[in-house]
Design a protein around this motif. Structure first.
Motif, PDB file in Angstrom:
ATOM      1  N   SER A  97       0.812  -1.229   0.000  1.00  0.00           N
ATOM      2  CA  SER A  97       0.000   0.000   0.000  1.00  0.00           C
ATOM      3  C   SER A  97       0.837   1.267   0.000  1.00  0.00           C
ATOM      4  O   SER A  97       0.294   2.374  -0.066  1.00  0.00           O
ATOM      5  CB  SER A  97      -0.916   0.010   1.233  1.00  0.00           C
ATOM      6  N   ILE A  98       2.151   1.141   0.075  1.00  0.00           N
ATOM      7  CA  ILE A  98       3.042   2.303   0.117  1.00  0.00           C
ATOM      8  C   ILE A  98       3.462   2.650  -1.307  1.00  0.00           C
ATOM      9  O   ILE A  98       4.128   1.857  -1.981  1.00  0.00           O
ATOM     10  CB  ILE A  98       4.271   2.011   0.996  1.00  0.00           C
ATOM     11  N   HIS A  99       3.076   3.837  -1.769  1.00  0.00           N
ATOM     12  CA  HIS A  99       3.355   4.238  -3.151  1.00  0.00           C
ATOM     13  C   HIS A  99       4.600   5.123  -3.198  1.00  0.00           C
ATOM     14  O   HIS A  99       5.701   4.649  -3.473  1.00  0.00           O
ATOM     15  CB  HIS A  99       2.136   4.971  -3.730  1.00  0.00           C
ATOM     16  N   GLU A 100       4.426   6.407  -2.921  1.00  0.00           N
ATOM     17  CA  GLU A 100       5.580   7.315  -2.870  1.00  0.00           C
ATOM     18  C   GLU A 100       6.394   7.047  -1.601  1.00  0.00           C
ATOM     19  O   GLU A 100       5.899   6.473  -0.633  1.00  0.00           O
ATOM     20  CB  GLU A 100       5.100   8.758  -2.908  1.00  0.00           C
ATOM     21  N   PRO A 101       7.682   7.458  -1.588  1.00  0.00           N
ATOM     22  CA  PRO A 101       8.533   7.145  -0.435  1.00  0.00           C
ATOM     23  C   PRO A 101       7.970   7.683   0.875  1.00  0.00           C
ATOM     24  O   PRO A 101       7.506   8.825   0.957  1.00  0.00           O
ATOM     25  CB  PRO A 101       9.861   7.838  -0.782  1.00  0.00           C
ATOM     26  N   ILE A 102       7.990   6.846   1.899  1.00  0.00           N
ATOM     27  CA  ILE A 102       7.713   7.284   3.266  1.00  0.00           C
ATOM     28  C   ILE A 102       8.975   7.063   4.084  1.00  0.00           C
ATOM     29  O   ILE A 102       9.746   6.132   3.829  1.00  0.00           O
ATOM     30  CB  ILE A 102       6.507   6.550   3.883  1.00  0.00           C
ATOM     31  N   VAL A 103       9.196   7.919   5.066  1.00  0.00           N
ATOM     32  CA  VAL A 103      10.436   7.898   5.840  1.00  0.00           C
ATOM     33  C   VAL A 103      10.106   7.875   7.327  1.00  0.00           C
ATOM     34  O   VAL A 103       9.429   8.780   7.843  1.00  0.00           O
ATOM     35  CB  VAL A 103      11.320   9.124   5.530  1.00  0.00           C
ATOM     36  N   LEU A 104      10.577   6.844   8.008  1.00  0.00           N
ATOM     37  CA  LEU A 104      10.533   6.797   9.470  1.00  0.00           C
ATOM     38  C   LEU A 104      11.854   7.349   9.979  1.00  0.00           C
ATOM     39  O   LEU A 104      12.915   6.784   9.715  1.00  0.00           O
ATOM     40  CB  LEU A 104      10.341   5.364   9.954  1.00  0.00           C
ATOM     41  N   ASP A 105      11.806   8.458  10.706  1.00  0.00           N
ATOM     42  CA  ASP A 105      13.006   9.157  11.168  1.00  0.00           C
ATOM     43  C   ASP A 105      13.061   9.089  12.691  1.00  0.00           C
ATOM     44  O   ASP A 105      12.163   9.580  13.371  1.00  0.00           O
ATOM     45  CB  ASP A 105      12.969  10.612  10.699  1.00  0.00           C
ATOM     46  N   LEU A 106      14.103   8.468  13.218  1.00  0.00           N
ATOM     47  CA  LEU A 106      14.258   8.331  14.660  1.00  0.00           C
ATOM     48  C   LEU A 106      15.181   9.389  15.256  1.00  0.00           C
ATOM     49  O   LEU A 106      15.647   9.239  16.381  1.00  0.00           O
ATOM     50  CB  LEU A 106      14.764   6.926  15.007  1.00  0.00           C
ATOM     51  N   SER A 107      15.441  10.445  14.508  1.00  0.00           N
ATOM     52  CA  SER A 107      16.187  11.584  15.052  1.00  0.00           C
ATOM     53  C   SER A 107      15.225  12.481  15.830  1.00  0.00           C
ATOM     54  O   SER A 107      14.155  12.821  15.317  1.00  0.00           O
ATOM     55  CB  SER A 107      16.841  12.394  13.933  1.00  0.00           C
ATOM     56  N   PRO A 108      15.570  12.901  17.032  1.00  0.00           N
ATOM     57  CA  PRO A 108      14.672  13.773  17.789  1.00  0.00           C
ATOM     58  C   PRO A 108      14.520  15.137  17.119  1.00  0.00           C
ATOM     59  O   PRO A 108      15.454  15.652  16.506  1.00  0.00           O
ATOM     60  CB  PRO A 108      15.365  13.910  19.149  1.00  0.00           C
ATOM     61  N   VAL A 109      13.328  15.695  17.222  1.00  0.00           N
ATOM     62  CA  VAL A 109      13.095  17.066  16.760  1.00  0.00           C
ATOM     63  C   VAL A 109      13.720  18.012  17.777  1.00  0.00           C
ATOM     64  O   VAL A 109      13.424  17.946  18.971  1.00  0.00           O
ATOM     65  CB  VAL A 109      11.593  17.342  16.603  1.00  0.00           C
ATOM     66  N   ALA A 110      14.586  18.902  17.307  1.00  0.00           N
ATOM     67  CA  ALA A 110      15.385  19.735  18.216  1.00  0.00           C
ATOM     68  C   ALA A 110      14.519  20.614  19.112  1.00  0.00           C
ATOM     69  O   ALA A 110      14.874  20.879  20.263  1.00  0.00           O
ATOM     70  CB  ALA A 110      16.353  20.598  17.403  1.00  0.00           C
ATOM     71  N   GLN A 111      13.377  21.058  18.603  1.00  0.00           N
ATOM     72  CA  GLN A 111      12.540  21.982  19.363  1.00  0.00           C
ATOM     73  C   GLN A 111      11.778  21.304  20.499  1.00  0.00           C
ATOM     74  O   GLN A 111      11.217  21.973  21.360  1.00  0.00           O
ATOM     75  CB  GLN A 111      11.538  22.672  18.430  1.00  0.00           C
ATOM     76  N   ILE A 112      11.755  19.991  20.503  1.00  0.00           N
ATOM     77  CA  ILE A 112      11.024  19.270  21.550  1.00  0.00           C
ATOM     78  C   ILE A 112      11.971  18.966  22.707  1.00  0.00           C
ATOM     79  O   ILE A 112      12.965  18.272  22.543  1.00  0.00           O
ATOM     80  CB  ILE A 112      10.417  17.965  20.991  1.00  0.00           C
ATOM     81  N   ARG A 113      11.657  19.511  23.854  1.00  0.00           N
ATOM     82  CA  ARG A 113      12.530  19.377  25.022  1.00  0.00           C
ATOM     83  C   ARG A 113      12.013  18.364  26.037  1.00  0.00           C
ATOM     84  O   ARG A 113      12.723  18.012  26.977  1.00  0.00           O
ATOM     85  CB  ARG A 113      12.675  20.742  25.714  1.00  0.00           C
ATOM     86  N   SER A 114      10.774  17.916  25.876  1.00  0.00           N
ATOM     87  CA  SER A 114      10.170  17.036  26.873  1.00  0.00           C
ATOM     88  C   SER A 114      10.768  15.633  26.814  1.00  0.00           C
ATOM     89  O   SER A 114      11.269  15.202  25.776  1.00  0.00           O
ATOM     90  CB  SER A 114       8.661  16.960  26.655  1.00  0.00           C
ATOM     91  N   LEU A 115      10.724  14.952  27.949  1.00  0.00           N
ATOM     92  CA  LEU A 115      11.126  13.545  28.037  1.00  0.00           C
ATOM     93  C   LEU A 115      12.479  13.304  27.376  1.00  0.00           C
ATOM     94  O   LEU A 115      12.628  12.469  26.484  1.00  0.00           O
ATOM     95  CB  LEU A 115      10.059  12.649  27.393  1.00  0.00           C
ATOM     96  N   SER A 116      13.480  14.027  27.839  1.00  0.00           N
ATOM     97  CA  SER A 116      14.816  13.910  27.237  1.00  0.00           C
ATOM     98  C   SER A 116      15.394  12.507  27.387  1.00  0.00           C
ATOM     99  O   SER A 116      16.221  12.078  26.576  1.00  0.00           O
ATOM    100  CB  SER A 116      15.760  14.938  27.862  1.00  0.00           C
ATOM    101  N   GLY A 117      14.956  11.764  28.404  1.00  0.00           N
ATOM    102  CA  GLY A 117      15.448  10.402  28.600  1.00  0.00           C
ATOM    103  C   GLY A 117      14.962   9.432  27.547  1.00  0.00           C
ATOM    104  O   GLY A 117      15.489   8.316  27.442  1.00  0.00           O
ATOM    105  N   ASN A 118      13.967   9.834  26.747  1.00  0.00           N
ATOM    106  CA  ASN A 118      13.478   8.971  25.677  1.00  0.00           C
ATOM    107  C   ASN A 118      14.415   8.952  24.473  1.00  0.00           C
ATOM    108  O   ASN A 118      14.171   8.228  23.518  1.00  0.00           O
ATOM    109  CB  ASN A 118      12.091   9.423  25.229  1.00  0.00           C
ATOM    110  N   ALA A 119      15.464   9.753  24.533  1.00  0.00           N
ATOM    111  CA  ALA A 119      16.495   9.756  23.487  1.00  0.00           C
ATOM    112  C   ALA A 119      17.835   9.426  24.133  1.00  0.00           C
ATOM    113  O   ALA A 119      18.016   9.560  25.342  1.00  0.00           O
ATOM    114  CB  ALA A 119      16.547  11.113  22.787  1.00  0.00           C
TER     115      ALA A 119
END
Length: 456
Positions: free
Chosen positions: A12-34
């Motif tokens: 069911s996946i047509h055009e490329p989809i990307v799973l990115d496990l890099s944290p978003v820099a602007q998100i500061r919550s739950l720092s231990g999750n990275a």
């Protein structure tokens, strides 16, 4: 450690989809999750988990299947039947997509080096394949390979000299170069060995196909430390189990069923022998069932009034207890070895608190010191909790009018100032990726169901 996974033109996946496990820099919550990636350059940190939501038939499981397809082809492309298609599941609901190759790529860290490996394959051949290493943040081309239809040949390049070029050019068109060179002894270069071993030893795919695999748990129970870990795991999950007992270990039988030998071209004895590396987890196209009859594993419970010990067979237990018992050993193996796990439906057969418990073992640096990662699909909206998951750990899969899976992160939405209930907001459709269920009145108008009180 996985950084990104990209897939295109697969089911069911047509055009490329990307799973990115890099944290978003602007998100500061739950720092231990990275956790620190160990790289000199970007990304400096990586997320421990990612949870994928979406309605049924949106394509969530196809993300897991795509990872499985990629791993299996890396390990087995040279074992395929000569006339069997290399790739047979493209997206079929767009012009020309059925004739285009499927695309698969993973960017990951192995031995503190970032690698980028991927390929494009159609029914007949490997159309493109590439492997880059970034030891000092500058790309080093281990090899690239591209089919040129006009000359019916492959153009191959490598920064490592003509030795690798000659080997790749001599390969059959339906073999991945990484398969052949990763298995070759001695290996042509350490980077090839590191990448092949990452796919073999670090990448784990777990499906939810109704079978239960207890091999890791059985291994744990054969030594005291492992046995205690399993008991602590089960007790932390609030399962009333006082002890576990193994009997007649030498009579443990391995039952291999529904193995498509024609497709995967593997001998059963070899499958059993290499099971720890390649077939520890149940896959979509085969079922490996470890028979745990009454002669093997017993669950021990104590009569509260007399202190008498009572033994129970697995057949006397609930499906949830059996699954948690299997997951105990699998979770220990993944956490001990810092593996990357793709899991379909973490909550299958389990109470929501148990699904959260499993996720928290990956999230907590104390229980996950080796930085294992978990990518799982789920319908359990109780996990949409801002005290458990960051917005960049929550992904949404949805289908639109083009029938293709669309993939995006919760962090794509502006959540500033939103301190409401994410579970309620998601179910209300604020982020999409929920079933558009027709109201009962509307179904009645369509003649699908009767109004309450009326006869059909």
């Amino acid at each position: 450690m996985l950084i990104e996974f990209t897939v295109a033109n697969f089911r069911s996946i047509h055009e490329p989809i990307v799973l990115d496990l890099s944290p978003v820099a602007q998100i500061r919550s739950l720092s231990g999750n990275a956790f620190p990636s160990g790289l000199k350059g970007q990304p400096r940190r990586l997320l421990r988990t990612a949870v994928v939501y979406g309605p049924n038939a949106s394509g969530k499981s196809n993300l897991i299947r795509a990872a499985h397809f990629m791993r299996r082809l890396v390990l087995n492309s040279n074992r395929k039947e000569v006339d069997a298609p290399l790739f047979k599941e493209p997206f079929l609901l767009a012009p020309e997509s059925g004739n285009r190759p499927g695309q698969f790529e993973m960017i990951f860290v192995a031995n503190r080096v970032r690698y980028q490996y991927g390929f494009e394959v159609d029914r007949q051949r490997v159309v493109q394949e590439w492997l880059y290493a970034f030891p000092n943040e500058r790309a080093r081309t281990i090899f690239t390979r591209a089919y040129q239809a006009d000359g019916d040949r492959f153009h191959v390049e490598s920064d490592l000299g003509v030795g690798i070029v000659d080997v790749v050019q001599a390969l059959p068109e339906d073999w991945l170069a990484l398969t052949r060179m990763g298995q070759q002894k001695p290996t042509l270069c350490p980077e090839l060995e590191a990448v092949y071993k990452w796919f073999r030893d670090k990448l784990i795919i777990m499906s939810n196909n109704g079978t239960v695999n207890h091999v890791d748990t059985l291994d744990c129970l054969e030594n005291e430390n492992g046995r205690q870990w399993v008991l602590d795991f089960l007790r932390a999950a609030d399962l009333v189990i006082d002890d576990l007992m193994l009997e007649n270990i030498s009579e443990r039988r391995v039952m291999i069923t529904d193995i498509k030998l024609v497709e995967i071209n593997e001998d059963v004895n070899k499958l059993i022998k290499e099971q720890r590396h390649e077939d520890k987890i149940n896959y979509f196209d085969r079922s490996i069932n470890y028979e745990l009859g009454s002669e093997t594993l017993k669950i021990v419970r104590t009569v509260s009034t007399t202190g008498e010990k009572k033994l129970f067979n697995l057949g006397q237990e609930s499906a949830g207890t059996i699954r948690m018992l299997a997951l105990a050993g699998q979770w220990k193996s993944m956490l001990d070895n810092g593996q990357v796990c793709f899991l379909d439906e973490i909550e299958a057969g389990l109470h929501p608190k148990l699904a959260r418990f499993l996720l928290e073992l990956f999230q907590d640096p104390a229980t996950n010191p080796n930085n294992a990662q978990l990518i799982t699909t789920t319908h359990d909206t109780t996990l949409l909790d801002q005290t458990l998951l960051r917005p960049d750990q929550v992904w949404l899969m949805n289908k639109k009018r083009d029938h293709a899976s669309h993939f995006y992160a919760l962090s794509d939405f502006d959540l500033k100032g939103r301190r409401g209930n994410l579970q309620r907001d998601y179910l209300d459709g604020l982020f999409g990726a929920v079933p558009m269920v027709l109201r009962k009145q509307r179904l009645s108008e369509l003649g699908a169901v009767p109004i309450s009180g009326e006869t059909p």
